[in-house]
Each structure stands twice: as structure tokens, then as C-alpha cells.
Design a protein around this motif. Structure first.
Motif, PDB file in Angstrom:
ATOM      1  N   PHE A  55       1.029  -0.898  -0.351  1.00  0.00           N
ATOM      2  CA  PHE A  55       0.672   0.156   0.137  1.00  0.00           C
ATOM      3  C   PHE A  55       0.843   1.017  -0.020  1.00  0.00           C
ATOM      4  N   CYS A  56       0.595   2.467  -1.067  1.00  0.00           N
ATOM      5  CA  CYS A  56       1.309   3.534  -0.757  1.00  0.00           C
ATOM      6  C   CYS A  56       0.485   4.755  -0.013  1.00  0.00           C
ATOM      7  N   ALA A  57       0.941   5.469   0.929  1.00  0.00           N
ATOM      8  CA  ALA A  57       0.090   5.650   1.500  1.00  0.00           C
ATOM      9  C   ALA A  57       1.108   7.705   2.018  1.00  0.00           C
ATOM     10  N   ALA A  58      -0.291   9.047   2.413  1.00  0.00           N
ATOM     11  CA  ALA A  58       0.586  10.058   2.462  1.00  0.00           C
ATOM     12  C   ALA A  58      -0.219  10.917   3.095  1.00  0.00           C
ATOM     13  N   THR A  59       0.713  12.053   3.678  1.00  0.00           N
ATOM     14  CA  THR A  59       0.298  12.621   5.028  1.00  0.00           C
ATOM     15  C   THR A  59       1.126  14.097   5.361  1.00  0.00           C
ATOM     16  N   ARG A  60      -0.305  15.013   5.082  1.00  0.00           N
ATOM     17  CA  ARG A  60       1.013  16.249   5.146  1.00  0.00           C
ATOM     18  C   ARG A  60       1.606  16.357   6.439  1.00  0.00           C
ATOM     19  N   ARG A  61       2.065  15.320   6.831  1.00  0.00           N
ATOM     20  CA  ARG A  61       3.104  15.705   8.224  1.00  0.00           C
ATOM     21  C   ARG A  61       4.557  15.664   7.514  1.00  0.00           C
ATOM     22  N   SER A  62       5.988  16.654   8.394  1.00  0.00           N
ATOM     23  CA  SER A  62       6.863  16.043   7.799  1.00  0.00           C
ATOM     24  C   SER A  62       7.701  14.899   8.284  1.00  0.00           C
ATOM     25  N   ALA A  63       7.086  14.659   9.271  1.00  0.00           N
ATOM     26  CA  ALA A  63       7.953  13.344  10.300  1.00  0.00           C
ATOM     27  C   ALA A  63       8.315  11.832   9.533  1.00  0.00           C
ATOM     28  N   PRO A  64       9.087  11.752   9.464  1.00  0.00           N
ATOM     29  CA  PRO A  64       9.519  10.360   9.252  1.00  0.00           C
ATOM     30  C   PRO A  64       8.983   9.212   9.898  1.00  0.00           C
ATOM     31  N   LEU A  65       7.982   8.845   9.327  1.00  0.00           N
ATOM     32  CA  LEU A  65       6.139   8.490   9.688  1.00  0.00           C
ATOM     33  C   LEU A  65       6.591   6.265   9.643  1.00  0.00           C
ATOM     34  N   MET A  66       6.881   5.749  10.199  1.00  0.00           N
ATOM     35  CA  MET A  66       5.782   4.159  10.168  1.00  0.00           C
ATOM     36  C   MET A  66       4.709   3.661  10.347  1.00  0.00           C
ATOM     37  N   THR A  67       4.263   4.755  11.303  1.00  0.00           N
ATOM     38  CA  THR A  67       3.260   4.136  11.740  1.00  0.00           C
ATOM     39  C   THR A  67       1.746   4.071  10.884  1.00  0.00           C
ATOM     40  N   PRO A  68       0.821   3.385  10.497  1.00  0.00           N
ATOM     41  CA  PRO A  68      -0.198   3.393   9.692  1.00  0.00           C
ATOM     42  C   PRO A  68      -0.692   4.518  10.112  1.00  0.00           C
ATOM     43  N   LEU A  69      -1.436   4.594  10.976  1.00  0.00           N
ATOM     44  CA  LEU A  69      -2.216   5.433  11.842  1.00  0.00           C
ATOM     45  C   LEU A  69      -2.245   6.873  11.715  1.00  0.00           C
ATOM     46  N   ARG A  70      -0.496   7.572  11.028  1.00  0.00           N
ATOM     47  CA  ARG A  70       0.034   8.666  11.336  1.00  0.00           C
ATOM     48  C   ARG A  70      -0.575   8.797   9.623  1.00  0.00           C
ATOM     49  N   TYR A  71      -0.554   8.184   9.088  1.00  0.00           N
ATOM     50  CA  TYR A  71      -1.051   8.186   7.266  1.00  0.00           C
ATOM     51  C   TYR A  71      -2.302   8.797   7.343  1.00  0.00           C
ATOM     52  N   ASP A  72      -2.931   9.656   6.266  1.00  0.00           N
ATOM     53  CA  ASP A  72      -4.590  10.617   6.045  1.00  0.00           C
ATOM     54  C   ASP A  72      -5.315   9.383   4.558  1.00  0.00           C
ATOM     55  N   TYR A  73      -3.740   9.231   3.893  1.00  0.00           N
ATOM     56  CA  TYR A  73      -4.649   8.389   2.644  1.00  0.00           C
ATOM     57  C   TYR A  73      -3.740   7.647   2.149  1.00  0.00           C
ATOM     58  N   TRP A  74      -4.429   6.743   1.529  1.00  0.00           N
ATOM     59  CA  TRP A  74      -4.652   5.120   1.131  1.00  0.00           C
ATOM     60  C   TRP A  74      -4.602   4.756  -0.715  1.00  0.00           C
ATOM     61  N   GLY A  75      -3.986   3.685  -0.439  1.00  0.00           N
ATOM     62  CA  GLY A  75      -4.061   3.317  -1.980  1.00  0.00           C
ATOM     63  C   GLY A  75      -4.909   2.306  -1.779  1.00  0.00           C
ATOM     64  N   GLN A  76      -5.182   1.788  -2.573  1.00  0.00           N
ATOM     65  CA  GLN A  76      -5.748   0.481  -2.988  1.00  0.00           C
ATOM     66  C   GLN A  76      -5.080  -1.285  -2.729  1.00  0.00           C
ATOM     67  N   GLY A  77      -4.016  -1.229  -2.508  1.00  0.00           N
ATOM     68  CA  GLY A  77      -2.946  -2.011  -2.721  1.00  0.00           C
ATOM     69  C   GLY A  77      -2.602  -2.478  -3.607  1.00  0.00           C
ATOM     70  N   THR A  78      -1.591  -3.274  -3.879  1.00  0.00           N
ATOM     71  CA  THR A  78      -1.339  -4.031  -5.069  1.00  0.00           C
ATOM     72  C   THR A  78      -0.230  -4.640  -4.299  1.00  0.00           C
ATOM     73  N   GLN A  79      -0.802  -6.073  -5.121  1.00  0.00           N
ATOM     74  CA  GLN A  79      -0.316  -7.194  -4.815  1.00  0.00           C
ATOM     75  C   GLN A  79       1.275  -7.728  -5.352  1.00  0.00           C
ATOM     76  N   VAL A  80       2.238  -8.288  -4.341  1.00  0.00           N
ATOM     77  CA  VAL A  80       3.257  -9.187  -4.665  1.00  0.00           C
ATOM     78  C   VAL A  80       3.664 -10.269  -4.622  1.00  0.00           C
ATOM     79  N   THR A  81       3.500 -11.367  -5.734  1.00  0.00           N
ATOM     80  CA  THR A  81       3.933 -13.196  -4.860  1.00  0.00           C
ATOM     81  C   THR A  81       5.528 -13.009  -4.899  1.00  0.00           C
ATOM     82  N   VAL A  82       6.270 -13.819  -4.361  1.00  0.00           N
ATOM     83  CA  VAL A  82       7.063 -14.065  -4.514  1.00  0.00           C
ATOM     84  C   VAL A  82       7.702 -15.670  -4.824  1.00  0.00           C
TER      85      VAL A  82
END
Length: 124
Positions: A95-122
Motif C-alpha cells: 500500500f502507498c500512503a500519504a500525509t502532510r506531516r513532515s516527520a518520518p512516519l512508520m505508523t499507519p495511523l499517522r497517514y491520512d490517505y491510502w491507495g487500494q494496494g497492489t499484490q506482490v507474490t514471490v
């Protein structure tokens, strides 16, 4: 309202590479910290990488450091995740995510917008 659309997922053999893309629209892309997360079946969504808007700093989860590279093209409103030396444990929905916050953010809850996701299979 920011819209995010991921692409580039697919099936790859272990040791192979993929490049994910996330195209953004509806906001000033250069002012958004962008992140990549992944979620495997039965597991929580986990941080993969982030690129801050304020100075372009990049951060990675230990599990992908040295193999994955995040980059952004502000002119194209797109963030990328180059994934090399893929392992079966990298398989997940990314998943790709976006936020206006400027700090490096490793927590999903800190992001405001999300894509629908893309599957990666290995495959091993």
C-alpha cells in the motif's frame, strides 16, 4: 482529497525485482510525506519505507534495508518502490500512503490517505 493509485505488483521468483509505482492526484504532491506499507494474510500492516517531503529523507524497515529503494518524482506526482533481491517473506499487498506531516512516519495511523494496494507474490 488525495487519491493514490498503486501499480507494478505481480508474480516474481525469489531473487527477482519489481518496481511499484504510486500515482497521486488531488493535492500538492511535493508537500506530502509518502510511505509504503505491506500486509500479508493474517498479519498486521507493517511499515516498509517512507520519504519525507520537507527534506526528502528516506527511511526503511530493517527487513528491507539494502534491498528496497524509495524514490519520488514530484513533477510526475509519483512515488516508487524499487524492490530487489525479493524473498518469499516479502509477499504481501503493498500500500502507498500519504500525509502532510513532515516527520518520518512508520505508523499507519499517522497517514491520512491510502491507495487500494497492489499484490506482490514471490515464488521460492
Amino acid at each position: 482529497q488525495v487519491q493514490l493509485v498503486e501499480s507494478g505488483g505481480g508474480l516474481v521468483q525469489a531473487g527477482g525485482s519489481l518496481r511499484l509505482s504510486c500515482a497521486a492526484s488531488g493535492g500538492t504532491f511535493s508537500y506530502y510525506t509518502m510511505g509504503w506499507f505491506r500486509q500479508a494474510p493474517g498479519k498486521e500492516r507493517e511499515f516498509v519505507s517512507t520519504s519525507t517531503w520537507i527534506d526528502g529523507s528516506t527511511y526503511y524497515a530493517d527487513s528491507v534495508k539494502g534491498r528496497f529503494t524509495i524514490s519520488r518524482d514530484n513533477a510526475k506526482n509519483t512515488v516508487y518502490l524499487q524492490m530487489n533481491s525479493l524473498k518469499p517473506e516479502d509477499a504481501a499487498v503493498y500500500f502507498c500512503a500519504a500525509t502532510r506531516r513532515s516527520a518520518p512516519l512508520m505508523t499507519p495511523l499517522r497517514y491520512d490517505y491510502w491507495g487500494q494496494g497492489t499484490q506482490v507474490t514471490v515464488s521460492s
